[in-house]
Design a protein around this motif. Sequence first.
Motif, PDB file in Angstrom:
ATOM      1  N   ALA A 123       0.851  -1.196   0.000  1.00  0.00           N
ATOM      2  CA  ALA A 123       0.000   0.000   0.000  1.00  0.00           C
ATOM      3  C   ALA A 123       0.874   1.229   0.000  1.00  0.00           C
ATOM      4  O   ALA A 123       1.995   1.230   0.526  1.00  0.00           O
ATOM      5  N   TRP A 127      -3.706   5.409  -1.807  1.00  0.00           N
ATOM      6  CA  TRP A 127      -3.817   4.701  -3.086  1.00  0.00           C
ATOM      7  C   TRP A 127      -4.459   3.329  -2.962  1.00  0.00           C
ATOM      8  O   TRP A 127      -4.553   2.587  -3.935  1.00  0.00           O
ATOM      9  N   GLY A 128      -4.916   2.944  -1.775  1.00  0.00           N
ATOM     10  CA  GLY A 128      -5.545   1.645  -1.611  1.00  0.00           C
ATOM     11  C   GLY A 128      -4.541   0.561  -1.262  1.00  0.00           C
ATOM     12  O   GLY A 128      -3.332   0.786  -1.229  1.00  0.00           O
ATOM     13  N   PHE A 130      -3.276  -3.626  -1.850  1.00  0.00           N
ATOM     14  CA  PHE A 130      -3.228  -4.596  -2.928  1.00  0.00           C
ATOM     15  C   PHE A 130      -2.550  -5.883  -2.474  1.00  0.00           C
ATOM     16  O   PHE A 130      -1.635  -5.864  -1.648  1.00  0.00           O
ATOM     17  N   LYS A 133      -0.971  -7.140  -6.687  1.00  0.00           N
ATOM     18  CA  LYS A 133      -1.456  -6.100  -7.618  1.00  0.00           C
ATOM     19  C   LYS A 133      -2.974  -6.023  -7.744  1.00  0.00           C
ATOM     20  O   LYS A 133      -3.492  -5.189  -8.496  1.00  0.00           O
ATOM     21  N   ARG A 134      -3.703  -6.852  -7.007  1.00  0.00           N
ATOM     22  CA  ARG A 134      -5.158  -6.789  -7.052  1.00  0.00           C
ATOM     23  C   ARG A 134      -5.683  -6.101  -5.794  1.00  0.00           C
ATOM     24  O   ARG A 134      -5.214  -6.396  -4.694  1.00  0.00           O
ATOM     25  N   PRO A 135      -6.665  -5.210  -5.909  1.00  0.00           N
ATOM     26  CA  PRO A 135      -7.178  -4.490  -4.736  1.00  0.00           C
ATOM     27  C   PRO A 135      -7.782  -5.448  -3.714  1.00  0.00           C
ATOM     28  O   PRO A 135      -8.408  -6.452  -4.069  1.00  0.00           O
ATOM     29  N   SER A 137      -9.841  -5.539   0.345  1.00  0.00           N
ATOM     30  CA  SER A 137     -10.562  -4.762   1.348  1.00  0.00           C
ATOM     31  C   SER A 137     -10.940  -5.669   2.502  1.00  0.00           C
ATOM     32  O   SER A 137     -10.992  -6.899   2.361  1.00  0.00           O
ATOM     33  N   CYS A 193      -7.247  -8.279   3.859  1.00  0.00           N
ATOM     34  CA  CYS A 193      -7.836  -8.917   2.673  1.00  0.00           C
ATOM     35  C   CYS A 193      -9.062  -9.747   3.006  1.00  0.00           C
ATOM     36  O   CYS A 193      -9.595 -10.444   2.131  1.00  0.00           O
ATOM     37  N   GLU A 218      -5.525   1.246   4.437  1.00  0.00           N
ATOM     38  CA  GLU A 218      -5.852   1.486   3.035  1.00  0.00           C
ATOM     39  C   GLU A 218      -6.882   0.488   2.507  1.00  0.00           C
ATOM     40  O   GLU A 218      -7.542   0.750   1.508  1.00  0.00           O
ATOM     41  N   ALA A 219      -7.022  -0.639   3.212  1.00  0.00           N
ATOM     42  CA  ALA A 219      -8.042  -1.632   2.840  1.00  0.00           C
ATOM     43  C   ALA A 219      -9.373  -1.357   3.520  1.00  0.00           C
ATOM     44  O   ALA A 219     -10.305  -2.160   3.392  1.00  0.00           O
TER      45      ALA A 219
END
Length: 261
Positions: A123, A127-128, A130, A133-135, A137, A193, A218-219
């Motif tokens: 993170a 910017w979120g 990851f 490379k995949r977002p 939450s 995640c 960020e998640a």
Amino acid sequence: MEFHREALEIVLAAGRELTGRRGADHIKEKGHTDYVTEVDVRVQQFIFRELSKIDPGAQFLGEEKDNSGVDMNGRVWILDPVDGTTNFIHDFQHSVVSLACSERGRITSGIVYDPYRRECFEAQEGWGAFLNKRPVSVSKAAELSQCLIAVGTSPGHRERADESFRKMRAVYDRCQDIRRVGSAALELCYVACGRLDGFFEERLKLWDYGAAGLILREAGGWIQADERQVAAGTPGIREELLGIVWDEMDRELYSGKRERM
């Protein structure tokens, strides 16, 4: 954040030292149940050496060095070369390389790499978060009864065991179940995640949770941390979890305040 991409490549390269295990049986006891291996030292030396090439003006704070001269008002790279050293010694494959960058006392970049599963959590502030490379939450868990919670046993502070296990039991009685992975950075990333819903442990250091804490925020999650304890989770369980695990002194300190790192 400047240098994040270069730092990521350095961490990925360093991860091979964990899976290779060369020097894993060269163990030094730093304290009761607190160990360092040849791999911890070699990974730290490699990462700091490579970072100094791309960011020569930075300072370095690491688990396996004297940090007394570090000025947190500047740019500081914060490293745990093997988070989960006891896991690593036993080849219990849940150990990670954890690297954060702090600028003027605020974490702006975080990387946590699990080389066994080739999972890289990262993170940058704003910017979120990851995973490879995949977002990612946090889960939508809104109360402890819906949650799987990770706990830490603080093995280096066994004088606190009765209180720590009291908190664990109190959480266990209200959640679906608890887990103990043995790497705070990895457990926090699992909250980020959605594999876990919350986490708490006493007596952690900034290198244990700095990178993963940013990834978690960020998640969409929260983390509350000081020198006594760390707690984290989904937004919906914040008050309930803190009401159980946060010491009275810390509740007074943080009353009405947002988490800080």
